[in-house]
Design an enzyme around this catalytic site. Sequence first.
Site, mmCIF file in Angstrom:
data_model
loop_
_atom_site.group_PDB
_atom_site.id
_atom_site.type_symbol
_atom_site.label_atom_id
_atom_site.label_comp_id
_atom_site.label_asym_id
_atom_site.label_seq_id
_atom_site.Cartn_x
_atom_site.Cartn_y
_atom_site.Cartn_z
ATOM 1 N N VAL A 43 30.917 62.848 53.060
ATOM 2 C CA VAL A 43 29.581 63.072 53.604
ATOM 3 C C VAL A 43 28.642 61.907 53.292
ATOM 4 C CG1 VAL A 43 28.687 64.263 51.560
ATOM 5 C CG2 VAL A 43 27.768 64.837 53.814
ATOM 6 N N LYS A 44 28.965 61.141 52.264
ATOM 7 C CA LYS A 44 28.078 60.068 51.812
ATOM 8 C C LYS A 44 27.962 58.918 52.814
ATOM 9 C CE LYS A 44 27.257 61.887 47.681
ATOM 10 N NZ LYS A 44 25.924 62.280 47.224
ATOM 11 N N ASP A 45 28.900 58.837 53.767
ATOM 12 C CA ASP A 45 28.800 57.791 54.790
ATOM 13 C C ASP A 45 27.478 57.892 55.541
ATOM 14 O OD1 ASP A 45 31.365 57.182 54.055
ATOM 15 O OD2 ASP A 45 32.288 57.665 55.979
#
Length: 453
Positions: A43-45
Amino acid sequence: MKVYNNILETIGNTPLVKLNKLTKNCKATVLAKVETTNPGNSVKDRMAVKMVEDAEKSGVLKPGGTIIEGTSGNTGMGLALVAIIKGYKLICVLNDKQSKEKMDILRAVGAEVVVCPTAVEPSDPRSYYSVSKRLAKEIPNSWYVNQYDNLSNRTAHYEQTGPEIWEQTEGKVTHFIVGVGTGGTISGVGKSLKEKNPNIKIWGIDTYGSVFKKYKETGIFDENEIYPYITEGIGEDILPANVDFDVIDLFEKVTDKDAAVYTRRLAREEGIFVGNSAGAAIGGLLQLQDQLTENDVVVVLFHDHGSRYVGKIFNDDWMRERGFLEEEFKTAEDVIARHADLPLVTLYSEELVSHAIMKMRKYNISQIPVLRDGELVGSLNDSQVYQLLVDNPTLRDTPISKIMQKPFPVVQGTAKLEEVAKLINEQTPAVIVERANGDKKILTRQDVIASLA
């Protein structure tokens, strides 16, 4: 042709997948937002791109610069992809509890990795917060991302992840559940969803050793709540600016063991190979399931991919060492399997007590069987030897036969653990297990305790 111009354009639009087996006793419909289909597998993308682009617009990140960030690994991966496409250098500062896989992956995509100790205060100059800030001051033309307090983090989820969930559920979502670390995901998604429907509940998953739950409930930042924990990616010993406590309705703590066990069960029962925080999120959901009804639609966000935990959560030895592996030991043979490849350490009855002490030290053991003519004729344990030598130090040069106790009981490898446990007590700290092939192994009180952990 349907072609993306670069890998960053593939971020987002991750699938929503119904969970079936793990949540079979839950009245609500439970949907997993599986973020592993992002190019950096987490999700950090989403927020990595947003933070970099906002930094470029504000002028704090200049062409050819160096990006510096303290990360558990996933934000670093997202930043690495952005750095590759946009031509920046990247330094990732991690704490030493992060998996080796995460560090190796970051190096594979060109990031420089700096590792710091976990068990230090945030203000300690060795902490990954402090090291990140120091490097940003020392390195010319560098930018410290600071995902904890950089509000572009939660803005990314407000603009992207929240609207995706609303659209995918056709506005039927009633609860959003996610592990909380920097707070960007829960706060951004929570704000977005509550603007659509104020009745949607936002539940944050915390871990023991973190300050979030107590702070939400009391407003007190309690340093006594802070201690090292194993679960990666969630919980904090600080209050990041990205955590909007007004958006979050409650926090639920999940143990390290439950987080690990449910992570493995997601892979084996749902076919979803995800990371440690996903297991924590499912554990928290199941702890709160009594608050859900058959009309509820729950979205649980899974942060990252299981490949980053192969050497830890998905490694039986790592799990077993921490008492996390749910094993059912049924026989003496099952218990001694842990050390079945080690030889049985013995003594001869005419050896001296000093020899027994040397062997106990050399092999770090507490009890030893005594032999004469190949037969078990006695036993020694460290407590007995200690007390005898305190009373009479000259006994060091006495033959073992003069002080040995009765031999340890012998049981067959097929003996049930319950039967073996009854033989072990204060006077009898071990038994000898005779295996089917004739080998003999020792089974101690510590072995029984370890098998029950």
